[in-house]
Write a protein that holds these residues in place. Structure first.
Motif, mmCIF file in Angstrom:
data_model
loop_
_atom_site.group_PDB
_atom_site.id
_atom_site.type_symbol
_atom_site.label_atom_id
_atom_site.label_comp_id
_atom_site.label_asym_id
_atom_site.label_seq_id
_atom_site.Cartn_x
_atom_site.Cartn_y
_atom_site.Cartn_z
ATOM 1 N N PRO A 95 0.817 -1.145 -0.061
ATOM 2 C CA PRO A 95 0.089 -0.032 0.004
ATOM 3 C C PRO A 95 0.731 1.166 -0.001
ATOM 4 O O PRO A 95 1.971 1.285 0.753
ATOM 5 C CB PRO A 95 -0.718 0.036 1.327
ATOM 6 N N VAL A 96 0.687 2.147 -0.605
ATOM 7 C CA VAL A 96 1.073 3.618 -0.375
ATOM 8 C C VAL A 96 0.951 4.436 0.652
ATOM 9 O O VAL A 96 1.829 4.994 1.333
ATOM 10 C CB VAL A 96 0.709 4.448 -1.885
ATOM 11 N N THR A 97 -0.453 4.243 1.336
ATOM 12 C CA THR A 97 -0.513 4.743 2.557
ATOM 13 C C THR A 97 0.474 4.211 3.551
ATOM 14 O O THR A 97 0.582 2.979 3.658
ATOM 15 C CB THR A 97 -1.875 4.646 3.097
ATOM 16 N N SER A 98 0.863 4.997 4.445
ATOM 17 C CA SER A 98 1.883 4.640 5.437
ATOM 18 C C SER A 98 1.504 5.383 6.765
ATOM 19 O O SER A 98 0.562 6.435 6.930
ATOM 20 C CB SER A 98 3.298 4.948 5.252
ATOM 21 N N TYR A 99 2.051 4.901 7.896
ATOM 22 C CA TYR A 99 1.550 5.201 9.350
ATOM 23 C C TYR A 99 2.830 5.314 10.090
ATOM 24 O O TYR A 99 3.570 4.397 10.013
ATOM 25 C CB TYR A 99 0.666 4.214 9.824
ATOM 26 N N ASP A 100 3.073 6.125 11.009
ATOM 27 C CA ASP A 100 4.135 6.102 11.989
ATOM 28 C C ASP A 100 3.703 6.847 13.396
ATOM 29 O O ASP A 100 2.569 7.399 13.382
ATOM 30 C CB ASP A 100 5.406 6.840 11.495
ATOM 31 N N LEU A 101 4.498 6.583 14.408
ATOM 32 C CA LEU A 101 4.315 6.839 15.791
ATOM 33 C C LEU A 101 5.510 7.759 16.000
ATOM 34 O O LEU A 101 6.534 7.183 15.842
ATOM 35 C CB LEU A 101 3.996 5.737 16.579
ATOM 36 N N THR A 102 5.343 9.033 16.470
ATOM 37 C CA THR A 102 6.429 9.950 16.634
ATOM 38 C C THR A 102 6.392 10.262 18.076
ATOM 39 O O THR A 102 5.392 10.646 18.661
ATOM 40 C CB THR A 102 6.263 11.260 15.743
ATOM 41 N N ALA A 103 7.493 10.173 18.710
ATOM 42 C CA ALA A 103 7.665 11.115 20.101
ATOM 43 C C ALA A 103 8.517 11.891 20.185
ATOM 44 O O ALA A 103 9.904 11.650 19.651
ATOM 45 C CB ALA A 103 8.123 9.558 21.211
ATOM 46 N N SER A 104 8.499 13.190 20.730
ATOM 47 C CA SER A 104 9.492 14.270 20.658
ATOM 48 C C SER A 104 9.317 14.652 22.268
ATOM 49 O O SER A 104 8.586 14.797 23.095
ATOM 50 C CB SER A 104 8.779 15.556 19.819
ATOM 51 N N LEU A 105 10.965 14.997 22.434
ATOM 52 C CA LEU A 105 11.154 15.560 23.810
ATOM 53 C C LEU A 105 11.910 16.737 23.539
ATOM 54 O O LEU A 105 12.617 17.080 22.681
ATOM 55 C CB LEU A 105 12.027 14.561 24.623
ATOM 56 N N ILE A 106 11.116 18.102 24.287
ATOM 57 C CA ILE A 106 11.715 19.542 23.860
ATOM 58 C C ILE A 106 12.281 20.040 24.996
ATOM 59 O O ILE A 106 11.591 19.904 26.084
ATOM 60 C CB ILE A 106 10.460 20.307 23.418
ATOM 61 N N TYR A 107 13.584 20.601 25.091
ATOM 62 C CA TYR A 107 14.143 21.128 26.074
ATOM 63 C C TYR A 107 14.334 22.666 25.303
ATOM 64 O O TYR A 107 15.250 22.818 24.464
ATOM 65 C CB TYR A 107 15.343 20.559 26.544
ATOM 66 N N LYS A 108 13.659 23.701 26.159
ATOM 67 C CA LYS A 108 14.038 24.954 25.455
ATOM 68 C C LYS A 108 13.666 25.104 23.755
ATOM 69 O O LYS A 108 12.601 24.740 23.426
ATOM 70 C CB LYS A 108 15.029 25.555 26.027
ATOM 71 N N ASN A 109 14.870 25.455 23.225
ATOM 72 C CA ASN A 109 14.798 25.294 21.844
ATOM 73 C C ASN A 109 15.220 24.166 21.134
ATOM 74 O O ASN A 109 15.512 24.021 19.849
ATOM 75 C CB ASN A 109 15.480 26.477 21.262
ATOM 76 N N LEU A 110 15.851 23.040 21.843
ATOM 77 C CA LEU A 110 15.922 21.858 21.522
ATOM 78 C C LEU A 110 15.102 20.747 21.298
ATOM 79 O O LEU A 110 14.410 20.703 22.420
ATOM 80 C CB LEU A 110 17.416 21.200 22.301
ATOM 81 N N THR A 111 14.842 20.097 20.236
ATOM 82 C CA THR A 111 14.023 18.935 20.005
ATOM 83 C C THR A 111 14.509 17.623 19.569
ATOM 84 O O THR A 111 15.276 17.557 18.672
ATOM 85 C CB THR A 111 12.650 19.247 18.871
ATOM 86 N N LEU A 112 14.298 16.739 20.441
ATOM 87 C CA LEU A 112 14.873 15.297 20.063
ATOM 88 C C LEU A 112 13.529 14.488 19.820
ATOM 89 O O LEU A 112 12.598 14.250 20.362
ATOM 90 C CB LEU A 112 15.620 14.859 21.203
ATOM 91 N N LEU A 113 13.638 13.962 18.367
ATOM 92 C CA LEU A 113 12.427 13.023 17.822
ATOM 93 C C LEU A 113 12.799 11.790 17.417
ATOM 94 O O LEU A 113 13.711 11.389 16.660
ATOM 95 C CB LEU A 113 11.976 13.993 16.823
ATOM 96 N N SER A 114 11.965 10.798 17.682
ATOM 97 C CA SER A 114 12.013 9.435 17.113
ATOM 98 C C SER A 114 10.780 9.156 16.499
ATOM 99 O O SER A 114 9.592 9.076 17.135
ATOM 100 C CB SER A 114 12.100 8.556 18.180
ATOM 101 N N ALA A 115 10.767 8.645 15.091
ATOM 102 C CA ALA A 115 9.382 8.075 14.613
ATOM 103 C C ALA A 115 9.397 6.833 14.163
ATOM 104 O O ALA A 115 10.697 6.431 13.353
ATOM 105 C CB ALA A 115 9.337 9.142 13.334
ATOM 106 N N VAL A 116 8.708 6.085 14.333
ATOM 107 C CA VAL A 116 8.805 4.584 14.115
ATOM 108 C C VAL A 116 7.490 4.185 13.192
ATOM 109 O O VAL A 116 6.435 4.519 13.527
ATOM 110 C CB VAL A 116 8.570 3.673 15.446
ATOM 111 N N THR A 117 7.843 3.469 11.831
ATOM 112 C CA THR A 117 6.876 3.103 11.134
ATOM 113 C C THR A 117 6.059 1.975 11.712
ATOM 114 O O THR A 117 6.666 1.016 12.216
ATOM 115 C CB THR A 117 7.656 2.742 9.785
#
Length: 256
Positions: free
Chosen positions: A134-156
């Protein structure tokens, strides 16, 4: 704005970062939340190193953020290709998401988001041997933000024509305020690829690859909702080991 964000889609995360500081200045207050959105154009649509549109792309989205921390939203962009039809040079990406975010204290916050990436007038991609994705896809993203810094992880979350279940994108983004309402924006991203679901549609040569790095400047025009930006994108590699090109991307966004 939106943390979306995978390996062939939406510089949305980074472009949204350029205007995120100012996104609420013209948003609509409701009794239980806030409605905000944006419309804009970019000279190229580059997402995690890959080219979604090598020409001018129109983009926009809208989000409702409930006071509980739950958010629901939509984001879309024009493309210069159609994922399921090689003979077509136009397509449209629709991203629907449900998220929950919370401010821990004045410096720390987090966001968890489930996103569906849906493409107009597409269905499945079928390989010569009959393998179908299928062309349609899905993911789950978790972000942790400290002031102006963003750490992100996205799992398909499921196999698609562009990715395998378990592919994990990792990124770090930092924005620094400059005088006269300018901001310096930087980011870097890489993907850990799952090769165990490979078939004739998706084939993996790299277990881990640097996808892109960005450095750019954005300018907020006070009391207008407008944000202009320019980013230099340093291309890395995709799952097959093919090199991404470098790009310069100009953008103009109106936040409301």
């Amino acid at each position: 704005m939106f943390i979306l964000n995978l390996s062939k889609r939406v510089a949305i995360v980074f472009f949204a970062m350029s205007g995120a500081v100012f996104a609420n200045e013209t948003s609509v207050q409701t009794p239980n939340g806030v409605i905000s959105g944006n419309i804009g154009v970019v000279s190229k649509y580059i997402y995690r190193g890959g080219v979604e549109s090598d020409d001018l792309a129109a983009q926009g989205g809208i989000e409702y953020a409930h006071k509980s921390g739950i958010k629901v939203g939509y984001w879309g962009s024009t493309l210069d290709y159609n994922p399921a039809h090689e003979d077509k040079n136009f397509g449209f990406e629709n991203d629907l998401y449900l998220a929950y975010g919370h401010e821990i204290n004045q410096n720390w916050s987090y966001n968890v988001q489930a996103t569906a990436y849906i493409y107009h007038n597409t269905n499945n991609i079928v390989a010569d041997n009959g393998d179908k994705r299928p062309v349609t896809s899905y993911d789950l993203t978790a972000s942790l933000i400290y002031k102006n810094l963003t750490l992100l992880s996205a799992v398909t979350l499921a196999d698609s024509s562009a990715s395998n279940i378990g592919d994990t994108y990792l990124s770090a983004m930092y924005s620094y305020a400059l005088p006269q309402d300018f901001s310096l924006n930087t980011s870097i991203g890489a993907t850990a690829y799952n090769s165990s679901h490979d078939d004739e549609v998706v084939q993996t040569q790299k277990d881990f690859a640097f996808n892109e790095a960005r450095i750019g400047v954005s300018k907020h025009f006070a009391n207008t909702g407008l944000v202009a930006s320019v980013d230099y994108v340093i291309g890395g590699e995709d799952r097959s080991g093919e090199d991404f090109d470098d790009h310069v991307v100009f953008g103009l966004n109106y936040n409301f």
